[in-house]
Design an enzyme around this catalytic site. Structure first.
Site, PDB file in Angstrom:
ATOM      1  N   TYR A 105      -1.959  -6.453  -1.628  1.00 44.05           N
ATOM      2  CA  TYR A 105      -2.122  -5.221  -2.326  1.00 44.05           C
ATOM      3  C   TYR A 105      -1.884  -4.202  -1.249  1.00 44.05           C
ATOM      4  O   TYR A 105      -1.026  -3.102  -1.405  1.00 44.05           O
ATOM      5  CB  TYR A 105      -3.455  -4.854  -2.899  1.00 44.05           C
ATOM      6  CG  TYR A 105      -3.689  -3.737  -3.575  1.00 44.05           C
ATOM      7  CD1 TYR A 105      -3.362  -3.547  -5.146  1.00 44.05           C
ATOM      8  CD2 TYR A 105      -4.196  -2.630  -3.060  1.00 44.05           C
ATOM      9  CE1 TYR A 105      -3.565  -2.337  -5.720  1.00 44.05           C
ATOM     10  CE2 TYR A 105      -4.255  -1.355  -3.604  1.00 44.05           C
ATOM     11  CZ  TYR A 105      -4.338  -1.402  -4.966  1.00 44.05           C
ATOM     12  OH  TYR A 105      -4.443   0.050  -5.464  1.00 44.05           O
ATOM     13  N   THR A 164      -1.428  -5.765 -12.891  1.00 44.62           N
ATOM     14  CA  THR A 164      -0.664  -4.804 -13.688  1.00 44.62           C
ATOM     15  C   THR A 164       0.626  -4.435 -12.973  1.00 44.62           C
ATOM     16  O   THR A 164       1.550  -4.165 -13.402  1.00 44.62           O
ATOM     17  CB  THR A 164      -1.543  -3.980 -14.244  1.00 44.62           C
ATOM     18  OG1 THR A 164      -3.042  -4.322 -14.516  1.00 44.62           O
ATOM     19  CG2 THR A 164      -1.027  -3.083 -15.374  1.00 44.62           C
ATOM     20  N   TRP A 165       0.286  -3.941 -11.965  1.00 45.79           N
ATOM     21  CA  TRP A 165       1.359  -3.173 -10.826  1.00 45.79           C
ATOM     22  C   TRP A 165       2.408  -4.294 -10.670  1.00 45.79           C
ATOM     23  O   TRP A 165       3.790  -4.099 -10.796  1.00 45.79           O
ATOM     24  CB  TRP A 165       0.490  -2.911  -9.578  1.00 45.79           C
ATOM     25  CG  TRP A 165       1.672  -2.130  -8.629  1.00 45.79           C
ATOM     26  CD1 TRP A 165       2.748  -1.738  -8.952  1.00 45.79           C
ATOM     27  CD2 TRP A 165       1.035  -1.771  -7.342  1.00 45.79           C
ATOM     28  NE1 TRP A 165       3.225  -1.010  -7.808  1.00 45.79           N
ATOM     29  CE2 TRP A 165       1.988  -0.963  -6.595  1.00 45.79           C
ATOM     30  CE3 TRP A 165      -0.158  -1.989  -6.382  1.00 45.79           C
ATOM     31  CZ2 TRP A 165       2.006  -0.544  -5.409  1.00 45.79           C
ATOM     32  CZ3 TRP A 165      -0.169  -1.493  -5.224  1.00 45.79           C
ATOM     33  CH2 TRP A 165       1.045  -0.793  -4.609  1.00 45.79           C
ATOM     34  N   SER A 181     -13.426  -1.892  -7.397  1.00 41.68           N
ATOM     35  CA  SER A 181     -12.322  -1.907  -8.577  1.00 41.68           C
ATOM     36  C   SER A 181     -13.137  -2.784  -9.551  1.00 41.68           C
ATOM     37  O   SER A 181     -13.059  -2.271 -10.779  1.00 41.68           O
ATOM     38  CB  SER A 181     -10.864  -2.408  -8.069  1.00 41.68           C
ATOM     39  OG  SER A 181     -10.084  -2.116  -9.411  1.00 41.68           O
ATOM     40  N   LYS A 229      -8.530  -7.485 -10.736  1.00 33.10           N
ATOM     41  CA  LYS A 229      -8.656  -6.135 -10.039  1.00 33.10           C
ATOM     42  C   LYS A 229      -7.637  -6.046  -8.714  1.00 33.10           C
ATOM     43  O   LYS A 229      -7.848  -5.068  -7.960  1.00 33.10           O
ATOM     44  CB  LYS A 229      -9.898  -5.549  -9.877  1.00 33.10           C
ATOM     45  CG  LYS A 229     -10.827  -5.829 -10.984  1.00 33.10           C
ATOM     46  CD  LYS A 229      -9.974  -5.265 -12.247  1.00 33.10           C
ATOM     47  CE  LYS A 229      -9.653  -3.832 -12.353  1.00 33.10           C
ATOM     48  NZ  LYS A 229      -8.950  -3.565 -13.651  1.00 33.10           N
ATOM     49  N   ALA A 230      -6.897  -7.164  -8.549  1.00 30.94           N
ATOM     50  CA  ALA A 230      -6.214  -7.267  -7.114  1.00 30.94           C
ATOM     51  C   ALA A 230      -4.747  -6.709  -7.133  1.00 30.94           C
ATOM     52  O   ALA A 230      -3.924  -6.590  -6.112  1.00 30.94           O
ATOM     53  CB  ALA A 230      -6.002  -8.503  -6.451  1.00 30.94           C
ATOM     54  N   GLY A 231      -4.543  -5.913  -8.239  1.00 32.56           N
ATOM     55  CA  GLY A 231      -3.229  -5.332  -8.522  1.00 32.56           C
ATOM     56  C   GLY A 231      -2.081  -6.187  -9.519  1.00 32.56           C
ATOM     57  O   GLY A 231      -0.851  -6.051  -9.174  1.00 32.56           O
ATOM     58  N   MET A 274      -6.464   2.857 -14.882  1.00 31.66           N
ATOM     59  CA  MET A 274      -5.698   3.187 -13.607  1.00 31.66           C
ATOM     60  C   MET A 274      -6.775   4.213 -13.017  1.00 31.66           C
ATOM     61  O   MET A 274      -6.692   5.341 -13.344  1.00 31.66           O
ATOM     62  CB  MET A 274      -4.522   3.750 -14.123  1.00 31.66           C
ATOM     63  CG  MET A 274      -3.518   2.654 -14.815  1.00 31.66           C
ATOM     64  SD  MET A 274      -2.793   1.584 -13.936  1.00 31.66           S
ATOM     65  CE  MET A 274      -1.783   2.484 -12.584  1.00 31.66           C
ATOM     66  N   ARG A 275      -7.313   3.630 -12.149  1.00 29.59           N
ATOM     67  CA  ARG A 275      -8.841   4.632 -11.713  1.00 29.59           C
ATOM     68  C   ARG A 275      -8.244   5.293 -10.354  1.00 29.59           C
ATOM     69  O   ARG A 275      -8.164   6.452 -10.261  1.00 29.59           O
ATOM     70  CB  ARG A 275      -9.835   3.662 -11.221  1.00 29.59           C
ATOM     71  CG  ARG A 275     -10.986   4.136 -11.087  1.00 29.59           C
ATOM     72  CD  ARG A 275     -11.914   3.147 -10.685  1.00 29.59           C
ATOM     73  NE  ARG A 275     -11.738   2.376  -9.368  1.00 29.59           N
ATOM     74  CZ  ARG A 275     -12.009   2.662  -8.011  1.00 29.59           C
ATOM     75  NH1 ARG A 275     -12.751   3.736  -7.962  1.00 29.59           N
ATOM     76  NH2 ARG A 275     -11.588   1.969  -7.133  1.00 29.59           N
ATOM     77  N   LYS A 276      -7.933   4.720  -9.240  1.00 30.28           N
ATOM     78  CA  LYS A 276      -7.615   5.508  -7.986  1.00 30.28           C
ATOM     79  C   LYS A 276      -6.334   4.741  -7.363  1.00 30.28           C
ATOM     80  O   LYS A 276      -5.446   5.574  -6.827  1.00 30.28           O
ATOM     81  CB  LYS A 276      -8.670   5.486  -7.110  1.00 30.28           C
ATOM     82  CG  LYS A 276      -9.898   6.470  -7.071  1.00 30.28           C
ATOM     83  CD  LYS A 276     -10.529   6.662  -5.783  1.00 30.28           C
ATOM     84  CE  LYS A 276     -11.632   7.621  -6.001  1.00 30.28           C
ATOM     85  NZ  LYS A 276     -12.404   7.604  -4.904  1.00 30.28           N
ATOM     86  N   HIS A 292      -6.035 -15.386 -14.129  1.00 26.79           N
ATOM     87  CA  HIS A 292      -6.967 -15.164 -13.308  1.00 26.79           C
ATOM     88  C   HIS A 292      -7.551 -16.462 -12.639  1.00 26.79           C
ATOM     89  O   HIS A 292      -8.540 -16.137 -11.969  1.00 26.79           O
ATOM     90  CB  HIS A 292      -8.205 -14.127 -13.269  1.00 26.79           C
ATOM     91  CG  HIS A 292      -7.736 -12.691 -13.696  1.00 26.79           C
ATOM     92  ND1 HIS A 292      -6.834 -11.978 -12.760  1.00 26.79           N
ATOM     93  CD2 HIS A 292      -7.910 -11.539 -14.493  1.00 26.79           C
ATOM     94  CE1 HIS A 292      -6.569 -10.617 -13.302  1.00 26.79           C
ATOM     95  NE2 HIS A 292      -7.379 -10.409 -14.297  1.00 26.79           N
TER      96      HIS A 292
HETATM   97  P1  A3P Z   1      -8.692   0.731  -8.484  1.00 25.54           P
HETATM   98  O1  A3P Z   1      -9.670   0.262  -9.454  1.00 25.54           O
HETATM   99  O2  A3P Z   1      -9.026   0.531  -6.999  1.00 25.54           O
HETATM  100  O3  A3P Z   1      -8.120   2.127  -8.877  1.00 25.54           O
HETATM  101  P2  A3P Z   1      -5.552  -5.358 -12.090  1.00 25.54           P
HETATM  102  O4  A3P Z   1      -4.319  -4.936 -12.757  1.00 25.54           O
HETATM  103  O5  A3P Z   1      -5.443  -6.473 -11.278  1.00 25.54           O
HETATM  104  O6  A3P Z   1      -6.569  -5.304 -12.952  1.00 25.54           O
HETATM  105  O7  A3P Z   1      -5.916  -4.255 -10.691  1.00 25.54           O
HETATM  106  C1  A3P Z   1      -6.211  -3.008 -11.201  1.00 25.54           C
HETATM  107  C2  A3P Z   1      -6.331  -2.146  -9.818  1.00 25.54           C
HETATM  108  O8  A3P Z   1      -4.899  -1.852  -9.530  1.00 25.54           O
HETATM  109  C3  A3P Z   1      -6.861  -0.697 -10.093  1.00 25.54           C
HETATM  110  O9  A3P Z   1      -7.292  -0.382  -8.739  1.00 25.54           O
HETATM  111  C4  A3P Z   1      -5.773   0.187 -10.402  1.00 25.54           C
HETATM  112  O10 A3P Z   1      -5.802   1.504 -10.364  1.00 25.54           O
HETATM  113  C5  A3P Z   1      -4.817  -0.573  -9.513  1.00 25.54           C
HETATM  114  N1  A3P Z   1      -3.245  -0.207  -9.688  1.00 25.54           N
HETATM  115  C6  A3P Z   1      -2.494  -0.346 -10.897  1.00 25.54           C
HETATM  116  N2  A3P Z   1      -1.246   0.134 -10.827  1.00 25.54           N
HETATM  117  C7  A3P Z   1      -1.058   0.373  -9.645  1.00 25.54           C
HETATM  118  C8  A3P Z   1      -0.008   0.964  -8.828  1.00 25.54           C
HETATM  119  N3  A3P Z   1       1.174   1.070  -9.341  1.00 25.54           N
HETATM  120  N4  A3P Z   1      -0.518   1.282  -7.578  1.00 25.54           N
HETATM  121  C9  A3P Z   1      -1.587   1.041  -7.029  1.00 25.54           C
HETATM  122  N5  A3P Z   1      -2.699   0.637  -7.424  1.00 25.54           N
HETATM  123  C10 A3P Z   1      -2.431   0.363  -8.855  1.00 25.54           C
END
Ligand code: A3P
Length: 296
Positions: free
Chosen positions: A194, A52-53, A139, A48-50, A257-259, A109
């Site tokens: 992040y 996927t982004w 997250s 959950k550190a970013g 994709m939560r917040k 991870h």
């Molecule tokens: P939140 O739960 O705070 O919204 P991972 O990909 O490591 O599982 O991380 C998921 C977290 O990254 C989620 O955080 C998700 O919403 C956030 N995230 C994914 N894509 C993003 C983007 N393009 N910009 C900002 N945050 C993003």
């Protein structure tokens, strides 16, 4: 032992002292023996550190910003998750990797000490993304609620303590961020935050581009920043994890994709919880000076 393919909340089993979901522990020998190609890229994060982004940014950089090319498959198929053996319908990370030609973008991870040693022997480029502990915890909590294969999160207050004690899957956040931080120079690891990506995504996309020895035009960089905005990625079925259907990922409990914000922890920690967490943080992180920001 063989991994189970049924949908269940897996318990954690310790591997070299680190709690990992049981399906990972059962398959540990084959994960540890994995041999990447020297051209493979590793993206490592605490959950959950970013991840996927960053995977999306890298895939777009590798495809010169071609959005259609990056819609060829969902994120976990384009960029396999090294140690994962579930959930269906995505095949295991090792199975996917065995069918792909290098260079591959491999997600993990695993904490530094559990990364298969061949990554370092082959000097694979590695990008680590770290997120401040409080937002990371929030997250992860929502993710553990929605992902029906993760161990039960239990109530919020108790979850904070599990995080602080390093009992969640993939272990201690504190040890994770420190492990890669301490090795970043020796192993040529690009260590990203992040919060920096949120603050100035263009700057961070350029850093990744340079680290990967790529060169794309200014227009393409701008396009990649746009395509990897939270809003666009949330709507993109190839990046929003709608590929993992309910009942595995229950997006109605909390969307993947939560917040996508910095500072959401303020909406969850009470002042007392925040103080207790900060006091413990100061102790656990006293031996390093990693420039985390909980607000930008
Ligand atoms: P939140 O739960 O705070 O919204 P991972 O990909 O490591 O599982 O991380 C998921 C977290 O990254 C989620 O955080 C998700 O919403 C956030 N995230 C994914 N894509 C993003 C983007 N393009 N910009 C900002 N945050 C993003």
């Amino acid at each position: 032992m063989k991994a189970s393919n049924s949908i269940a909340r897996f318990p954690v089993i310790k591997v070299k002292g680190v709690p990992l979901m049981s399906h990972i522990a059962y398959n540990w020998d084959s994960i540890w023996a994995f041999r990447p190609d020297p051209s493979d890229l590793l993206i490592a994060t605490y959950p959950k550190a970013g991840t996927t982004w960053t995977q999306e940014i890298i895939d777009l950089l590798l495809h010169n910003g071609d959005a259609e090319a990056c819609k060829r498959a969902p994120t976990p198929v384009r960029s396999p998750f090294l140690e994962i053996y579930s959930p269906p319908p995505i095949p295991s990370g090792l199975e996917l990797l065995s069918k792909m030609d290098p260079p591959r973008l491999i997600k993990t991870h695993l904490p530094f000490q559990l990364v298969p040693p061949a990554f370092w022997e082959n000097k694979c480029k590695t990008i680590y993304v770290a997120r401040n502990a409080k937002d990371n915890l929030v997250s992860y909590y929502y993710f553990d609620c929605m992902n029906q294969t993760q161990p039960e999160p239990g109530p919020w207050e108790g979850y904070i303590h599990k995080f602080m004690r390093g009992e969640l899957s993939w272990g201690s956040w504190y040890e994770h961020v420190k492990g890669y931080w301490l090795e970043r120079e020796k192993r040529n690891i690009l260590y990203l935050f992040y919060e920096d990506m949120k603050e100035n995504p263009r700057r961070e996309v350029e850093r990744i581009m340079k680290y990967l020895d790529l060169s794309v035009s200014e227009d393409v960089i701008n396009h990649i920043v746009e395509l990897t905005s939270f809003k666009i990625m949330k709507e993109n079925p190839m990046t929003n994890y709608s590929c993992v259907p309910s009942p595995v990922f229950n997006h109605s409990i909390s969307p993947f994709m939560r917040k996508g914000e910095v500072g959401d922890w303020k909406n969850h920690f009470t002042p007392e919880q925040s103080k207790m967490f900060d006091d413990d943080y100061a102790t656990q992180m006293k031996d390093v000076n990693i420039p985390f920001r909980t607000l930008i």
